[in-house]
Design a protein around this motif. Structure first.
Motif, PDB file in Angstrom:
ATOM      1  N   ALA A 124       0.835  -1.209   0.000  1.00  0.00           N
ATOM      2  CA  ALA A 124       0.000   0.000   0.000  1.00  0.00           C
ATOM      3  C   ALA A 124       0.865   1.252   0.000  1.00  0.00           C
ATOM      4  CB  ALA A 124      -0.929  -0.008   1.216  1.00  0.00           C
ATOM      5  N   LEU A 125       1.912   1.258   0.794  1.00  0.00           N
ATOM      6  CA  LEU A 125       2.809   2.407   0.861  1.00  0.00           C
ATOM      7  C   LEU A 125       3.515   2.625  -0.474  1.00  0.00           C
ATOM      8  CD1 LEU A 125       4.146   1.653   4.418  1.00  0.00           C
ATOM      9  CD2 LEU A 125       2.893   3.712   3.776  1.00  0.00           C
ATOM     10  N   ALA A 126       3.954   1.560  -1.101  1.00  0.00           N
ATOM     11  CA  ALA A 126       4.617   1.672  -2.402  1.00  0.00           C
ATOM     12  C   ALA A 126       3.681   2.280  -3.444  1.00  0.00           C
ATOM     13  CB  ALA A 126       5.112   0.301  -2.861  1.00  0.00           C
ATOM     14  N   GLN A 127       2.405   1.913  -3.390  1.00  0.00           N
ATOM     15  CA  GLN A 127       1.424   2.454  -4.339  1.00  0.00           C
ATOM     16  C   GLN A 127       1.290   3.974  -4.206  1.00  0.00           C
ATOM     17  OE1 GLN A 127      -2.233   0.398  -3.558  1.00  0.00           O
ATOM     18  NE2 GLN A 127      -1.504  -1.545  -4.405  1.00  0.00           N
ATOM     19  N   HIS A 128       1.637   4.513  -3.049  1.00  0.00           N
ATOM     20  CA  HIS A 128       1.503   5.951  -2.805  1.00  0.00           C
ATOM     21  C   HIS A 128       2.854   6.668  -2.779  1.00  0.00           C
ATOM     22  CE1 HIS A 128      -2.487   4.525  -1.699  1.00  0.00           C
ATOM     23  NE2 HIS A 128      -2.862   5.735  -2.062  1.00  0.00           N
ATOM     24  N   GLY A 129       3.890   6.008  -3.272  1.00  0.00           N
ATOM     25  CA  GLY A 129       5.195   6.655  -3.400  1.00  0.00           C
ATOM     26  C   GLY A 129       5.915   6.920  -2.094  1.00  0.00           C
ATOM     27  N   TYR A 171      -3.249   6.561   3.809  1.00  0.00           N
ATOM     28  CA  TYR A 171      -3.898   6.069   5.031  1.00  0.00           C
ATOM     29  C   TYR A 171      -5.349   5.671   4.762  1.00  0.00           C
ATOM     30  CZ  TYR A 171      -5.472   5.420   9.736  1.00  0.00           C
ATOM     31  OH  TYR A 171      -5.995   4.852  10.860  1.00  0.00           O
ATOM     32  N   ALA A 172      -6.040   6.456   3.965  1.00  0.00           N
ATOM     33  CA  ALA A 172      -7.459   6.201   3.688  1.00  0.00           C
ATOM     34  C   ALA A 172      -7.686   5.114   2.649  1.00  0.00           C
ATOM     35  CB  ALA A 172      -8.128   7.495   3.226  1.00  0.00           C
ATOM     36  N   SER A 173      -6.635   4.700   1.952  1.00  0.00           N
ATOM     37  CA  SER A 173      -6.793   3.732   0.857  1.00  0.00           C
ATOM     38  C   SER A 173      -7.302   2.384   1.364  1.00  0.00           C
ATOM     39  CB  SER A 173      -5.474   3.539   0.122  1.00  0.00           C
ATOM     40  OG  SER A 173      -4.545   2.804   0.903  1.00  0.00           O
ATOM     41  N   GLU A 174      -8.024   1.702   0.512  1.00  0.00           N
ATOM     42  CA  GLU A 174      -8.532   0.366   0.847  1.00  0.00           C
ATOM     43  C   GLU A 174      -7.378  -0.589   1.136  1.00  0.00           C
ATOM     44  OE1 GLU A 174     -10.722  -2.642   2.009  1.00  0.00           O
ATOM     45  OE2 GLU A 174     -11.556  -0.656   1.609  1.00  0.00           O
ATOM     46  N   TYR A 222      -4.381   0.069   2.402  1.00  0.00           N
ATOM     47  CA  TYR A 222      -3.787   0.286   3.721  1.00  0.00           C
ATOM     48  C   TYR A 222      -4.760  -0.093   4.833  1.00  0.00           C
ATOM     49  CZ  TYR A 222      -1.190   1.885   7.640  1.00  0.00           C
ATOM     50  OH  TYR A 222      -0.527   1.888   8.851  1.00  0.00           O
ATOM     51  N   GLN A 223      -6.018   0.218   4.655  1.00  0.00           N
ATOM     52  CA  GLN A 223      -7.003  -0.156   5.666  1.00  0.00           C
ATOM     53  C   GLN A 223      -7.110  -1.679   5.799  1.00  0.00           C
ATOM     54  OE1 GLN A 223      -8.437   1.862   7.985  1.00  0.00           O
ATOM     55  NE2 GLN A 223      -6.922   3.254   7.099  1.00  0.00           N
ATOM     56  N   ASP A 224      -6.940  -2.391   4.683  1.00  0.00           N
ATOM     57  CA  ASP A 224      -6.900  -3.854   4.740  1.00  0.00           C
ATOM     58  C   ASP A 224      -5.693  -4.300   5.570  1.00  0.00           C
ATOM     59  OD1 ASP A 224      -7.606  -6.622   3.917  1.00  0.00           O
ATOM     60  OD2 ASP A 224      -5.694  -6.483   2.840  1.00  0.00           O
ATOM     61  N   ALA A 225      -4.553  -3.662   5.359  1.00  0.00           N
ATOM     62  CA  ALA A 225      -3.364  -3.989   6.151  1.00  0.00           C
ATOM     63  C   ALA A 225      -3.637  -3.766   7.639  1.00  0.00           C
ATOM     64  CB  ALA A 225      -2.174  -3.146   5.690  1.00  0.00           C
ATOM     65  N   CYS A 226      -4.298  -2.657   7.966  1.00  0.00           N
ATOM     66  CA  CYS A 226      -4.605  -2.344   9.367  1.00  0.00           C
ATOM     67  C   CYS A 226      -5.483  -3.414  10.013  1.00  0.00           C
ATOM     68  CB  CYS A 226      -5.278  -0.981   9.469  1.00  0.00           C
ATOM     69  SG  CYS A 226      -4.168   0.393   9.163  1.00  0.00           S
ATOM     70  N   ARG A 227      -6.396  -3.965   9.246  1.00  0.00           N
ATOM     71  CA  ARG A 227      -7.246  -5.033   9.798  1.00  0.00           C
ATOM     72  C   ARG A 227      -6.412  -6.241  10.209  1.00  0.00           C
ATOM     73  NH1 ARG A 227     -10.770  -2.567   6.174  1.00  0.00           N
ATOM     74  NH2 ARG A 227     -10.197  -3.811   4.360  1.00  0.00           N
ATOM     75  N   HIS A 228      -5.310  -6.480   9.513  1.00  0.00           N
ATOM     76  CA  HIS A 228      -4.428  -7.597   9.855  1.00  0.00           C
ATOM     77  C   HIS A 228      -3.510  -7.275  11.033  1.00  0.00           C
ATOM     78  CE1 HIS A 228      -5.810  -9.002   5.954  1.00  0.00           C
ATOM     79  NE2 HIS A 228      -5.491 -10.183   6.402  1.00  0.00           N
ATOM     80  N   ARG A 229      -3.487  -6.032  11.444  1.00  0.00           N
ATOM     81  CA  ARG A 229      -2.669  -5.601  12.579  1.00  0.00           C
ATOM     82  C   ARG A 229      -3.460  -5.630  13.884  1.00  0.00           C
ATOM     83  NH1 ARG A 229      -0.988   0.289  11.736  1.00  0.00           N
ATOM     84  NH2 ARG A 229      -3.049   0.634  12.562  1.00  0.00           N
ATOM     85  N   GLU A 230      -4.775  -5.668  13.796  1.00  0.00           N
ATOM     86  CA  GLU A 230      -5.615  -5.621  14.995  1.00  0.00           C
ATOM     87  C   GLU A 230      -5.234  -6.717  15.973  1.00  0.00           C
ATOM     88  OE1 GLU A 230      -9.723  -5.637  13.784  1.00  0.00           O
ATOM     89  OE2 GLU A 230      -9.480  -3.776  12.661  1.00  0.00           O
ATOM     90  N   GLY A 231      -5.004  -6.326  17.210  1.00  0.00           N
ATOM     91  CA  GLY A 231      -4.630  -7.276  18.254  1.00  0.00           C
ATOM     92  C   GLY A 231      -3.164  -7.672  18.222  1.00  0.00           C
ATOM     93  N   ALA A 232      -2.410  -7.174  17.233  1.00  0.00           N
ATOM     94  CA  ALA A 232      -1.004  -7.555  17.095  1.00  0.00           C
ATOM     95  C   ALA A 232      -0.051  -6.429  17.479  1.00  0.00           C
ATOM     96  CB  ALA A 232      -0.718  -8.001  15.667  1.00  0.00           C
ATOM     97  N   ALA A 233      -0.596  -5.209  17.672  1.00  0.00           N
ATOM     98  CA  ALA A 233       0.278  -4.088  17.987  1.00  0.00           C
ATOM     99  C   ALA A 233      -0.517  -2.926  18.570  1.00  0.00           C
ATOM    100  CB  ALA A 233       1.009  -3.616  16.732  1.00  0.00           C
ATOM    101  N   ILE A 234       0.178  -2.116  19.339  1.00  0.00           N
ATOM    102  CA  ILE A 234      -0.353  -0.847  19.826  1.00  0.00           C
ATOM    103  C   ILE A 234       0.351   0.219  18.989  1.00  0.00           C
ATOM    104  CG2 ILE A 234      -0.520   0.721  21.791  1.00  0.00           C
ATOM    105  CD1 ILE A 234      -0.152  -1.905  23.533  1.00  0.00           C
TER     106      ILE A 234
END
Length: 97
Positions: free
Chosen positions: A27-32, A68-71, A73-85
């Motif tokens: 996701a980050l690469a897609q946004h330069g 941050y708002a991209s689908e 990156y938000q998909d990536a965030c869903r995979h982070r839930e419960g794995a990090a603060i």
């Protein structure tokens, strides 16, 4: 004018966090985005002791917000839930001299 993501992360489940890292990188690469700091040795001089520090540069504030708002990156965030603060701030950089 550049903008930056400044993230402070404490990983609580390293195995689950890998799923976030893989997806977030795409996701980050897609946004330069460009990583300026990513983990590595750090010393907290003030405030809470956070485990991992990341600084990511974007070409503009709009690009940083769009990532941050991209689908993706938000998909990536869903995979982070419960794995990090995570504490994440987007900040606009100073004009280039």
């Amino acid at each position: 004018m550049s903008a930056y993501w400044i993230a402070h992360v404490t990983v609580t489940d390293a195995e689950a966090y890998k799923g976030y890292q893989q997806r977030a990188a795409a996701a980050l690469a897609q946004h330069g985005a460009t990583f300026l700091a990513r983990g590595g040795e750090a010393e907290v001089l003030e405030g809470p002791d956070l485990q991992r520090h990341v600084v990511i540069r974007f070409a503009s504030l709009a690009a940083a917000k769009a990532c941050y708002a991209s689908e993706a990156y938000q998909d990536a965030c869903r995979h982070r839930e419960g794995a990090a603060i995570v504490h994440l701030t987007i900040v606009e950089g100073l004009p280039e001299p």
